[in-house]
Design an enzyme around this catalytic site. Structure first.
Site, PDB file in Angstrom:
ATOM      1  N   GLY A 258       0.826  -1.062  -0.212  1.00 26.96           N
ATOM      2  CA  GLY A 258      -0.051   0.127   0.059  1.00 26.96           C
ATOM      3  C   GLY A 258       0.883   1.159   0.105  1.00 26.96           C
ATOM      4  N   ASP A 259       1.730   1.283   0.814  1.00 27.82           N
ATOM      5  CA  ASP A 259       2.668   2.348   0.784  1.00 27.82           C
ATOM      6  C   ASP A 259       3.714   2.383  -0.446  1.00 27.82           C
ATOM      7  OD1 ASP A 259       3.291   3.608   3.804  1.00 27.82           O
ATOM      8  OD2 ASP A 259       2.592   1.587   3.933  1.00 27.82           O
TER       9      ASP A 259
END
Length: 409
Positions: free
Chosen positions: A178-179
Site C-alpha cells: 500500500g505504501d
C-alpha cells in the site's frame, strides 16, 4: 558544521524538495527524487520526529544507534527540525517554500490546514509549488479523514481478499505494498506536475491515496468483475488463468516455471526430453493447457516431474536462458547474487564509527544523468543552520531567536 551533502548534478539538479512526510510512502518518494538529483530537505517535528528513526535494524557503536530502515528511505537528505505548532513555525516553513519546487507530506487530510500551511495557503506563497499529498483514502471523499496504514490499503482495495490459498483465510502481501504503490504513483504525479509548473508557472496539488494506488495494482480483477461478475479468490502460487505459471518444487527448494505460450511450451518439451508432448493433441495449444482440468491432469504432473530431481542451479543452467524458469531466492541469496551487483542494486553508505550500511540501490538507470543512491541519511536536525541560511536567507541572529522561541530545537 556539517557539509550539506548536496547531490551531484542529476536529471533533477536544481529542484528543491521539502519532505515533511514520515515512515515510508512520502519519505521513499522524496528519496527517489533525491537519488535522481533533487536537493531534498527533511523537515521533522522536534517534539515528534519521524517514528521510523526507531525502526530496526540498527547500526550501532556502543550506546549510539541509527536506524537502517530510516537510512534506506532518507538517504542523501538534509535535516531540519521545525515545530509548526510554534507561533513562528508556519512562517519559517513559508520562507522555505518560497525557494522550493516540491513539497511532500503524508499526514491525515486536514492536518496541514490546521497548522496554517495547507495547499491553499502555500500556493499563495509560491504559485509554482507542486504540493504532493499522500494519504490513505485521498484528500476528497467521505472516507478521507479515516486513519490508514498499509494494511488498510490492502484490505480496502480488494488486494488482501485475492492473496493466499483457496479455502483458507486471505493473506496480506508480504511487503507494505500500500505504501510502496502510493510512493511510485506519487513520484509519477509529482514529476508530471513539475513539468507543467516549469512550462507554465502553475503549481498544483498532487493527491495520491494508498487505497487508490493499491486498487490500480489488482491487474484484471476489476474488469473480471465488471465484465463477468467474477469475484477473484485466493489462488495460492498459481495465476488466475495462465498455466503453467507457478511455483514448483525441485531438489533443493522451489522455482518459478512460466512457459505457458506455445513457443515456450515447445522449447520446454525439447529441453526436458519430452518433444512428443509438444504435438500431443490434448495439450498442444495454449488454450487447451489453460483449461483447469486439463492442466491439473496432464500438464502440471509433467512439469513437476521435469523439475523434481534437479537443483535450482541445474535448472537455471539448463533452461534459464531459454524459458522463464527462475530459482525462488531468499534475500540473502539475492544480495549475494553477482547479477544483483552487476546492476548496482546493492549500494553502500558510510556512517563512520557506526559502520557501513548496505541497502538497495536505484532501479532507474539513466545513461546521461545516473542516479546517486549511495549516500547516508541525515541525523536529526543535522543541517538546520545551513538550510535556513541557504534556502530561507536567515542569518545567525535570526536562527538563534528561533531556537530561543522553541521553533527550532
Amino acid at each position: 558544521m556539517t557539509d550539506l551533502q548536496l547531490p551531484p548534478a542529476g536529471s533533477l539538479d536544481g529542484v528543491v524538495v521539502l519532505d515533511l512526510s514520515r515512515v515510508l510512502a512520502g519519505p521513499y518518494a522524496a528519496q527517489m527524487l533525491g537519488d535522481l538529483g533533487a536537493t531534498v530537505i527533511k523537515v521533522e517535528n522536534p517534539r515528534d520526529p519521524d517514528v521510523s528513526r526507531g525502526f530496526p535494524p540498527y547500526l550501532t557503536d556502543g550506546d549510539e544507534e541509527f536506524s537502517a530502515y530510516y537510512g534506506q528511505y532518507n538517504r542523501g537528505k538534509l535535516g531540519v527540525a521545525l515545530d509548526l505548532a510554534a507561533p513562528e513555525g508556519p512562517e519559517v516553513l513559508k520562507d522555505l517554500v518560497r525557494k522550493a519546487d516540491i513539497l511532500i507530506e503524508n499526514f491525515r487530510p486536514g492536518t496541514m490546514q490546521k497548522l496554517g500551511v495547507g495547499w491553499e495557503v502555500l500556493r499563495e506563497v509560491n504559485p509554482k509549488l507542486v504540493y504532493t499529498a499522500i494519504s490513505g483514502y485521498g484528500q476528497t471523499g467521505s472516507r478521507s479523514r479515516r486513519p490508514a496504514f498499509d494494511n488498510t490499503a490492502q484490505a480496502a482495495s480488494g488486494l488482501w481478499s485475492m492473496t493466499g490459498y483457496e479455502g483458507q483465510p486471505p493473506v496480506r502481501v508480504g511487503v507494505t505494498i500500500g505504501d510502496l504503490s502510493a510512493t511510485l504513483f506519487a513520484v509519477v504525479g509529482t514529476l508530471a506536475a513539475l513539468r507543467h509548473a516549469e512550462r507554465t508557472g502553475e503549481g498544483q496539488l498532487v493527491d495520491v491515496a494508498q487505497v487508490d494506488s493499491t486498487l490500480a495494482l489488482t491487474e484484471t480483477a476489476v474488469v473480471d468483475y465488471t465484465v463477468t461478475g467474477n469475484v477473484p479468490k485466493p489462488a495460492g502460487n498459481a495465476h488466475a488463468w495462465v498455466r503453467p505459471y507457478e511455483l514448483f518444487d525441485c531438489a533443493d527448494g522451489q522455482v518459478f516455471f512460466g512457459a505457458y505460450t506455445d513457443k515456450l511450451w515447445r522449447a520446454s518439451c525439447d529441453l526436458f526430453g519430452s518433444p512428443e508432448l509438444a504435438d500431443d493433441p490434448e495439450i498442444d495449444t495454449m488454450r487447451k493447457r489453460f483449461d483447469p482440468a486439463v492442466y491439473e491432469r496432464r500438464v502440471k504432473p509433467v512439469v513437476a516431474q521435469w523439475l523434481a530431481s534437479r537443483t535450482k542451479a541445474e535448472l537455471e543452467e539448463l533452461a534459464g536462458d531459454v524459458i522463464p524458469l527462475t530459482a525462488i531466492k531468499n534475500i540473502g541469496e539475492v544480495v549475494d547474487d553477482p547479477g544483483t551487483a552487476e546492476r548496482d542494486m546493492i549500494v553502500t553508505a558510510d556512517y563512520g564509527s557506526l559502520g557501513e550500511l548496505r541497502m538497495f540501490g536505484q532501479p532507474i538507470k539513466l545513461s546521461a544523468t545516473p542516479a546517486n543512491p549511495a549516500r547516508r541519511a541525515n541525523r536529526m536536525a543535522e543541517h538546520a543552520e545551513q538550510v535556513l541560511e541557504q534556502f530561507a536567507g536567515y542569518d545567525a541572529e535570526r536562527i538563534a531567536k528561533l531556537r530561543e522561541g522553541g521553533v527550532l530545537p
